[in-house]
Structures are given as C-alpha cells and as structure tokens.
Design an enzyme around this catalytic site. Structure first.
Site, short mmCIF file in Angstrom:
data_model
loop_
_atom_site.label_atom_id
_atom_site.label_comp_id
_atom_site.label_asym_id
_atom_site.label_seq_id
_atom_site.Cartn_x
_atom_site.Cartn_y
_atom_site.Cartn_z
N LYS A 61 -23.70 -7.20 -26.98
CA LYS A 61 -25.10 -5.73 -27.11
C LYS A 61 -25.96 -6.50 -26.75
CE LYS A 61 -24.24 -1.68 -28.28
NZ LYS A 61 -23.26 -1.04 -28.82
N ASP A 98 -25.25 3.47 -24.67
CA ASP A 98 -25.38 3.10 -26.13
C ASP A 98 -26.87 4.32 -26.05
OD1 ASP A 98 -23.92 2.12 -28.37
OD2 ASP A 98 -26.16 2.30 -28.74
P1 NDP Z 1 -27.18 9.56 -27.62
O1 NDP Z 1 -28.55 8.42 -26.74
O2 NDP Z 1 -26.72 10.13 -26.59
O3 NDP Z 1 -27.51 9.87 -28.68
C1 NDP Z 1 -28.00 9.86 -29.68
C2 NDP Z 1 -27.41 11.12 -30.86
O4 NDP Z 1 -27.82 10.46 -32.64
C3 NDP Z 1 -28.67 12.39 -30.29
O5 NDP Z 1 -28.26 12.97 -30.83
C4 NDP Z 1 -29.84 11.52 -31.43
O6 NDP Z 1 -31.44 12.03 -31.50
C5 NDP Z 1 -29.23 11.07 -32.95
N1 NDP Z 1 -29.70 10.38 -33.21
C6 NDP Z 1 -29.68 8.95 -32.46
N2 NDP Z 1 -30.63 7.77 -33.51
C7 NDP Z 1 -30.94 8.47 -34.65
C8 NDP Z 1 -31.55 8.04 -35.38
N3 NDP Z 1 -32.21 7.09 -36.48
N4 NDP Z 1 -31.86 9.30 -36.42
C9 NDP Z 1 -30.59 10.96 -36.77
N5 NDP Z 1 -30.73 10.75 -35.55
C10 NDP Z 1 -30.22 10.00 -34.48
O7 NDP Z 1 -26.05 7.72 -27.88
P2 NDP Z 1 -24.17 7.58 -28.02
O8 NDP Z 1 -24.27 9.83 -28.30
O9 NDP Z 1 -24.44 7.10 -26.90
O10 NDP Z 1 -24.66 7.49 -29.71
C11 NDP Z 1 -24.16 7.96 -30.61
C12 NDP Z 1 -23.51 6.56 -31.39
O11 NDP Z 1 -22.41 6.37 -31.23
C13 NDP Z 1 -24.39 5.43 -31.40
O12 NDP Z 1 -24.41 4.58 -32.78
C14 NDP Z 1 -23.55 3.88 -30.52
O13 NDP Z 1 -24.15 2.87 -30.95
C15 NDP Z 1 -22.91 4.89 -30.83
N6 NDP Z 1 -21.20 4.38 -29.63
C16 NDP Z 1 -21.57 5.16 -28.87
C17 NDP Z 1 -20.72 4.56 -27.29
C18 NDP Z 1 -20.67 5.57 -26.42
O14 NDP Z 1 -19.72 5.04 -25.87
N7 NDP Z 1 -21.35 6.22 -25.71
C19 NDP Z 1 -19.55 4.37 -27.44
C20 NDP Z 1 -19.42 3.74 -29.12
C21 NDP Z 1 -20.36 4.08 -29.62
P3 NDP Z 1 -32.16 13.04 -31.06
O15 NDP Z 1 -31.84 13.05 -29.78
O16 NDP Z 1 -33.44 13.51 -31.51
O17 NDP Z 1 -32.97 11.17 -30.41
O1 2IT Z 2 -20.70 0.46 -29.28
C1 2IT Z 2 -19.92 0.72 -27.39
O2 2IT Z 2 -18.48 0.38 -28.45
C2 2IT Z 2 -20.37 1.63 -26.75
N1 2IT Z 2 -21.30 1.60 -26.84
C3 2IT Z 2 -19.88 1.45 -25.74
C4 2IT Z 2 -19.31 -0.50 -25.26
C5 2IT Z 2 -19.42 -0.49 -23.31
O3 2IT Z 2 -19.16 -1.77 -22.33
O4 2IT Z 2 -18.37 0.46 -23.08
#
Ligand code: NDP
Ligand code: 2IT
Length: 448
Positions: free
Chosen positions: A124, A164
């Site tokens: 990561k 992420d």
């Molecule tokens: P994005 O940046 O697309 O979206 C994040 C969302 O979470 C936004 O709505 C943001 O609000 C909110 N957020 C982030 N930090 C905070 C906080 N401290 N308090 C309240 N709201 C918060 O990220 P992703 O959707 O990609 O990721 C979301 C989660 O999923 C994370 O935990 C990530 O590690 C996990 N994840 C992502 C993957 C991926 O493929 N993208 C794969 C697997 C897991 P705001 O817009 O107001 O900042």
């Molecule tokens: O938390 C996760 O699994 C991710 N942000 C995606 C990782 C990846 O390599 O696609």
C-alpha cells in the site's frame, strides 16, 4: 513464541501505530485454530515474519501550486509481502495518511489478495497530500512529482499500485504518464488505467459491485435475497456509489450515502438517475447537500447513516468510521447484514457488538476484494496484450466473490467457528488468506 506473545510485542513496539496494531490483533485473534493444526507455522515463525513489512520506502514530494509556491508533502510505499506475487495495493491521497494507516492497509492487503486466488502480493502507498480544493493543474503536478519519487521502486513484476481514497482514474493517468516518461516502458505498472490505454473494463465498478455480489452470497447462505431490502451506505466515492448502483440494479432500496460533510437520506431510494447525479456532483467536488433541492430527500449535516431503519449496512468511506455506539444503532434499527466496502470501517468494539447480536458480518478483506481482483485481471490482460469484454470480466468477478465467500464459509465450518448457521466470515477469511501465504513462506524456507 506464541501468538499472544507476538501481539504483546507488536503492541509495545508500535504503540504509536494504533491502526496497524488494530489490524494485526484482529487477524491474530482469529487464526488460533489454524495455527494449532499447523505446528510448522510456529516453528517457521510465520506470524512474527508477516507482521513486519519487507520494507517501507519513504520520500519527500516537492511540487509547485498555482501561485508558484513550493509545497512539500510526505509519501510512502509499504511493500509488505511478495510471497504470492508482486506487491499489489492502492495509493491513498488524504491528509490522514500516516505510516500506521498504510501499514494497516498493507497488512490487510496481503490476506485480501491471497483470498482472490490470484498471484498477488500485498502492499500500500500514499501521501498526506489533500486533493480537496486543488485545481486540476495542481493535482497533475502533484501526481507527476509523486511518481517521480516512487518510480525506481515499482515495476509490473515488482510492485503494482492502483487507486484508493483520493486516487481515481485521473490521478492514475497522470502517474502512468510520468512512469512511462521516465522509464520508456509501456506496461502494467499501475492498474485502474483508462480503458483506452491498458485499463480493464469494469475495474472502476469492481469493488462496489463485488461487495454486493458477496452480500448476495451471504443472503443466499441464509435462504434470503436482496430484493426489497433497505440498505444504508456510507461514503459517496468509488466504492460507495458503485455498491449503491449494483444493489439498486438487483432490487434493493438504498436510502443513504454520505461524505465527510454529512449524510443524505432519501426514503424513496436512489435510482440510477439519482446515482448518476451524485457521481457527477462529487466528481466536480461540489456539495452532496445540493441533492435535496434537485431530488428531494433530507440532508443531515455532520451526521452518519446508521440512525435509519434498514436491513443491510455497507460502510464504504474510511477506517474506524463505525464505532460501538454506531454498531448499537445498527442493531437497534434492524440491520441484519454488515458488509465492509471500506477497509477496517468498524472498530474492534463495533465488530464485537454486531457479532454478539448475530448480525452477519463480512470483513473488508473478503467483501471488498473485487477491486483488487479485477486489478489482477488487468495485469493478466496487460501481459498478453489482449482485452476482455465487460461481460467476461463481470462473470469472473462474480466467480471470484463466490469463491471467497464459499472458502471463508467452509473454513469457518471446518475450524468449528460456525455456530448454528451463523458463519464466522471474519475468522474464515483470515484463516484462508493466512494459510495461503503461510504455506508459501514455509515452502520458501527462511527467505521472505
Ligand atoms: P473515494 O476517494 O472515491 O471516496 C471516499 C469517500 O469516503 C468520500 O465520500 C469521502 O468523503 C469519504 N471519506 C473519506 N475519508 C473520510 C473521513 N475521514 N470521514 C468521513 N468520510 C470520509 O475512495 P474509495 O471509494 O476508493 O475508498 C473508500 C474505501 O474503500 C476506503 O476505505 C478504501 O481503502 C476502500 N477500498 C477501495 C477500493 C477501490 O478500488 N477504490 C478497493 C477496496 C477498498 P469526501 O468526499 O467528503 O472526502
Ligand atoms: O484496498 C484495496 O484493495 C484497493 N484500494 C485496490 C487495490 C488494487 O490494487 O486494485
């Protein structure tokens, strides 16, 4: 040394890294039955080895803002384990990024990636850079500068980052361009690339869709189904909105999404038109609260989604967003299934609370593995330079999520963790993921 002694050591050594300690303890406390069945793990000191990353690369990022002022941020890549394949895991840009956060994410990524059954190690990376309020030019300059520092340490067969929080297709494109520029190599060093230049179809949707496919398997195991179920989702980013989209397609009624400013409640549910509106609004960095004047519903400033009645909760924002009080609210409001779209969104107390109330619980390692799984498929497609259709990828994604579900459920049963139909997906997933990595390490001997 026993696992409990190893946990004590980690707690003492890393008191300043609470998120990392939390993630390690969760795994440690659930793998005892597996450890008892495999004495070679103790003699090979597998646990003690797996809690220390192979290496952490830290660097400074200098970049210039639109006023011509020099800005300085910190960046890291945690290369945790390449026992099963190249280091693989996302990059996060958020002011809360610290070595502790990246170590917890990298540690969980090892087992998540093992669960996919694909040849992927765990890692990561990220930076404390805050993309909020930055112009497109500033984002571009930052991404270029970040990759300028990172590029010597990543390669398609060494370490393959992805997106992420705060890193989506725009940021991946900028980083890919800089990598290509510096190395002259056009390859698969990043996943989540644009579909026109090496990206896989369905990667954008994969995490959220995959979480809902996992949920369907959980419901099926209880002779239930998703139609007409009320769903609470937190977050309004990539994972949250694609989970909302797939759940809605399958006949569920998603009544909340949220962001760092508050929660949006629409008792009618978000149809595709409303979800598209939210996607557009968020991609322009505009307030979610504006939804109310266009589509109705209610906005609750600085609140979370768990105060509403529902059957299913999908926390999909960030770590530790659901505390014990939130978990109690979920239970009181009738939630029967919690599916972690985010990584470690529940505190340890919140997990205990919902499990005590026999709420079916899918940990992030299992439920959100669809994203990295399609990243793995993107790597394969890059290697053979041939691309698959959306339908082909979607079919593979469904299969992978079903395999993860079934292998976790089988391990829960095999190691005596299933209690009268209540499947312990947390223990099951941890044991399956851990076993795949541990067996490789035992086979390698002392290296790795
Ligand atoms: P994005 O940046 O697309 O979206 C994040 C969302 O979470 C936004 O709505 C943001 O609000 C909110 N957020 C982030 N930090 C905070 C906080 N401290 N308090 C309240 N709201 C918060 O990220 P992703 O959707 O990609 O990721 C979301 C989660 O999923 C994370 O935990 C990530 O590690 C996990 N994840 C992502 C993957 C991926 O493929 N993208 C794969 C697997 C897991 P705001 O817009 O107001 O900042
Ligand atoms: O938390 C996760 O699994 C991710 N942000 C995606 C990782 C990846 O390599 O696609």
């Amino acid at each position: 040394m026993s696992i409990s002694q190893a946990i004590e050591n980690i707690e003492t050594r890393y008191t300043h890294q609470p998120e990392f300690v939390q993630a390690v303890k969760e795994v440690a406390m659930t793998i005892a039955p597996l450890y008892d069945a495999h004495p070679e793990y103790s003699t090979s000191k597998i646990f003690e080895r797996l809690v220390e990353p192979d290496r952490i690369i830290g660097f400074r990022i200098n970049w210039e803002d639109d006023k011509g002022e020099i800005q300085v941020n910190r960046g890291w890549r945690v290369q945790f384990s390449n026992a099963l394949g190249p280091y693989k895991g996302g990059i996060r840009f958020h002011p809360t990024v610290t070595p502790s956060v990246l170590k917890f994410l990298g540690f969980e990524q090892i087992f998540k990636n093992a669960l996919t059954g694909l040849p992927l190690g765990g890692g990561k990376g990220g930076s404390d850079f805050d993309p909020k309020g930055k112009t497109d030019n500033e984002i571009r300059r930052f991404c270029y500068a970040f990759m300028r520092e990172l590029h010597p340490y990543v390669d398609k067969d060494v370490d393959v980052p992805a997106g992420d929080i705060g890193v989506g297709s725009r940021e991946i494109s900028y980083m890919f361009a800089m990598y290509k520029n510096l190395t002259h190599e056009y390859g698969g060093v990043l996943t989540g690339k644009g579909v026109g230049f090496g990206g896989s179809l369905m990667r954008t949707e994969a995490t959220g869709y995959g979480a809902v496919y996992f949920l369907e398997n959980m419901l099926d195991a209880q002779d239930d189904n998703i139609k007409g179920k009320k769903v609470l989702i937190s977050g309004a980013g990539n994972v949250a909105l694609h989970a909302a989209e797939k759940a809605t397609m399958l006949g569920a009624i998603v009544v909340t999404v949220s962001d760092s400013q508050g929660v949006l409640y629409d008792k009618e549910g978000f149809n595709q038109e409303k979800i598209d509106w939210i996607k557009a609004q968020k991609s322009e960095d505009k307030p979610l609260a504006d939804y109310v004047s266009v589509h109705g519903g209610e906005w609750f400033d600085k609140q979370k989604p768990w105060q509403f009645q529902a059957d299913i909760a999908i926390p999909a924002a960030t770590q530790n967003e659901v505390n014990e009080d939130d978990a109690k609210l979920m239970v009181d409001n009738g939630v029967k299934y919690v599916v972690e779209g985010a990584n470690m969104p529940l505190t340890a107390d919140a997990i205990d609370c919902i499990r005590e109330h026999r709420v079916h619980y899918a940990p992030g390692k299992a439920a959100n593995a669809g994203g990295v799984a399609v990243s793995g498929l993107e790597m394969s497609q890059n290697s053979v330079r041939q691309y698959q259709t959306s339908e082909q990828i979607d079919t593979r994604l469904k299969e992978i999520m079903k395999n993860i579900h079934d292998s976790a459920a089988d391990a829960s049963e095999q190691y005596g963790q299933t209690d009268d139909g209540y499947i312990d997906y947390m223990a099951g997933a941890n044991m399956v993921g851990f076993k795949r990595v541990a067996d490789a390490l035992v086979a390698y001997g002392i290296l790795n």
